[in-house]
Design an enzyme around this catalytic site. Structure first.
Site, PDB file in Angstrom:
ATOM      1  N   PHE A   1       0.813  -1.218   0.000  1.00 10.34           N
ATOM      2  CA  PHE A   1       0.000   0.000   0.000  1.00 10.34           C
ATOM      3  C   PHE A   1       0.845   1.265   0.000  1.00 10.34           C
ATOM      4  CE2 PHE A   1       0.848  -0.155   4.551  1.00 10.34           C
ATOM      5  CZ  PHE A   1       0.769   1.161   4.984  1.00 10.34           C
ATOM      6  N   LYS A   2       2.057   1.169   0.480  1.00 11.29           N
ATOM      7  CA  LYS A   2       2.888   2.360   0.615  1.00 11.29           C
ATOM      8  C   LYS A   2       3.397   2.879  -0.723  1.00 11.29           C
ATOM      9  CE  LYS A   2       3.920   1.122   5.324  1.00 11.29           C
ATOM     10  NZ  LYS A   2       4.869   0.697   6.352  1.00 11.29           N
ATOM     11  N   ASP A   3       3.162   2.124  -1.796  1.00 12.25           N
ATOM     12  CA  ASP A   3       3.529   2.624  -3.126  1.00 12.25           C
ATOM     13  C   ASP A   3       2.824   3.937  -3.431  1.00 12.25           C
ATOM     14  OD1 ASP A   3       5.374   0.712  -4.076  1.00 12.25           O
ATOM     15  OD2 ASP A   3       3.765  -0.681  -4.559  1.00 12.25           O
TER      16      ASP A   3
ATOM     17  N   THR B   1       7.603  -0.076   3.967  1.00 16.87           N
ATOM     18  CA  THR B   1       7.942   1.326   3.709  1.00 16.87           C
ATOM     19  C   THR B   1       9.265   1.424   2.962  1.00 16.87           C
ATOM     20  OG1 THR B   1       6.743   2.199   5.617  1.00 16.87           O
ATOM     21  CG2 THR B   1       8.526   3.540   4.771  1.00 16.87           C
TER      22      THR B   1
END
Length: 435
Positions: free
Chosen positions: A106-108, A141
């Protein structure tokens, strides 16, 4: 728009200053001075809007005073080069799949957005020094930031990660890149990595000589864009006729992801309530029970990206609700699970539905199953692809997990990392040697 510190002992700053500085001088986190509600017409039309159009409208609300519309749209559209689909797992329980980006996590979204926004500001500034991005990671991350910033001109990235406490696949995603990415293997836990980064920002001598910023969710350009996919999830549910009584469950570690959801809610997102799902690191869960926030050393679990004992973004949640425990508890419920329960959840969901969860998504799915009320529609965030945790997942389900091509490409590189003690003097010496 101006941005203020959650500690309220530093001057307000511009968006550019907040993005470049990362952390306020008083150790507080930056917050926008106002959060505007989106008009009713936006939500009336949202089911027929594209992900790009939804996100551009949300971005305009935050950043439109500081970045021209055409430049902002380019940043948003370049960031969102992949979908964030909502997938039905079983009746009234949906997975928001956030693993379709370059590093399958999701951190993309936040990392790619921040890389492009930071490049935008430094290309227009007068400071010709290279920017040194410091980022602590408990897993995803590091890979998202490293790949989001790879080969971005004028920016060097230093990824601090706890030795032996990230999955082998995650480690390969940021230790094999080289070029403008340096991996730093800290002999400690994630909280030690985060402490080193924060200490560097507060070292006046270092900051006088180096241009330092953070790409952790403490940076406003990292966590605010995560609001995009909350709006997009609601749009998909509404289009499917499931837009009423929505509950969103967020696997929570450093709490940047759920903070973005809470800000989306403040902007008018029609969500009934949130669930913060924890692994054995239960600091926030305990706060909900007794109103006392007591950080403690993190505990290693199979949901390693959530192994945080002192979540930075808790300060933003307190600030958002005026330190009102009752108000926070009325909107956010919590749950906490052992490794055994996480494993059992992966096996049960896969056996009954055929849907394969990663350990973090399993925490969210289990909390949703436990706390969803009749008449509610639940969405849990599936924050990473299960293949990133194949060593954990495969023994649980008794079969192999296919590795996507994007992920396997990282596995063939040569690992390069700098060993580091958890003592700040060692990290300070390292940074002092940067030219």
């Amino acid at each position: 728009m101006k941005y203020y510190s959650t500690n309220h002992n530093s001057p307000d700053v511009t968006l550019a200053e907040a993005v470049v500085k990362g952390l306020a001088p008083d150790r507080g986190l930056y917050m926008p001075e106002h959060i505007d509600r989106l008009p009713k017409e936006f939500f009336d039309d949202i089911a027929d809007m594209s992900f790009h159009d939804i996100s551009c409208r949300v971005a305009q609300t935050f950043f439109g005073e500081d970045i021209p519309a055409d430049d902002l749209r380019r940043i948003v559209c370049d960031t969102l080069s992949f979908p964030t689909p909502v997938v039905e797992v079983e009746p009234d329980i949906y997975s928001l799949e956030l693993f379709h980006g370059p590093t399958l996590a999701f951190k993309d979204v936040g990392a790619r957005f921040m890389a492009r926004m930071l490049q935008y500001f430094i290309s227009r500034g007068n400071d010709r020094r290279k920017v040194n991005v410091l980022v602590a990671t408990s897993g995803d991350t590091g890979s998202a930031v490293a790949n989001g910033f790879l080969d971005i001109e004028g920016i060097n990235v230093h990824v601090l990660y706890p030795k032996g406490k990230v999955s082998p696949v995650q480690e390969c995603q940021f230790t094999t890149l080289g070029r403008n990415i340096t991996a730093i293997e800290v002999d400690g836990v994630f909280d030690d990595c985060q402490r080193l980064v924060k200490s560097a920002f507060l070292d006046k001598e270092l900051n006088d000589r180096l241009l330092l910023t953070s790409a952790n969710s403490i940076n406003v350009a990292r966590f605010l864009p995560q609001a995009f996919y909350y709006f997009n999830a609601y749009a998909q549910l509404k289009k499917a006729g499931k837009g009423e009584n929505v509950v969103i469950c967020v696997p929570s570690g450093n709490f940047g992801n759920i903070t973005a959801g809470l800000i989306a809610h403040r902007m008018g997102l029609p969500v009934r309530r949130f669930i913060a799902a924890n692994n054995a690191n239960d600091v926030f869960f305990n706060y909900l029970q007794n109103g006392v926030y007591e950080p403690k050393p993190s505990v290693a679990t199979i949901a390693n990206a959530m192994d945080v004992g002192d979540p930075s973004n808790f300060a933003r949640i307190l600030d958002l609700y005026g330190h009102d425990h009752g108000m926070i508890k009325s909107l956010i419920s919590g749950a906490t699970y052992s490794d055994g329960l996480i494993s059992a959840t992966i096996a049960d969901c896969y056996g009954r539905t055929g849907y394969l969860l990663d350990p973090h998504g399993a925490v969210g799915y289990r909390a949703l199953k436990q706390l969803l009320l009749p008449g509610e529609v639940g969405v849990f965030l599936e924050t990473a692809h299960p293949a990133k945790f194949k060593d954990v997942v495969e023994p649980i389900i008794g079969t192999s997990v296919d590795i996507p091509d994007r992920l396997s490409a990282f596995m063939h590189g040569t690992k390069q990392s700098v060993p580091m003690s958890k003592d700040f003097s060692a990290f300070r010496s390292y940074l002092s040697g940067i030219s």
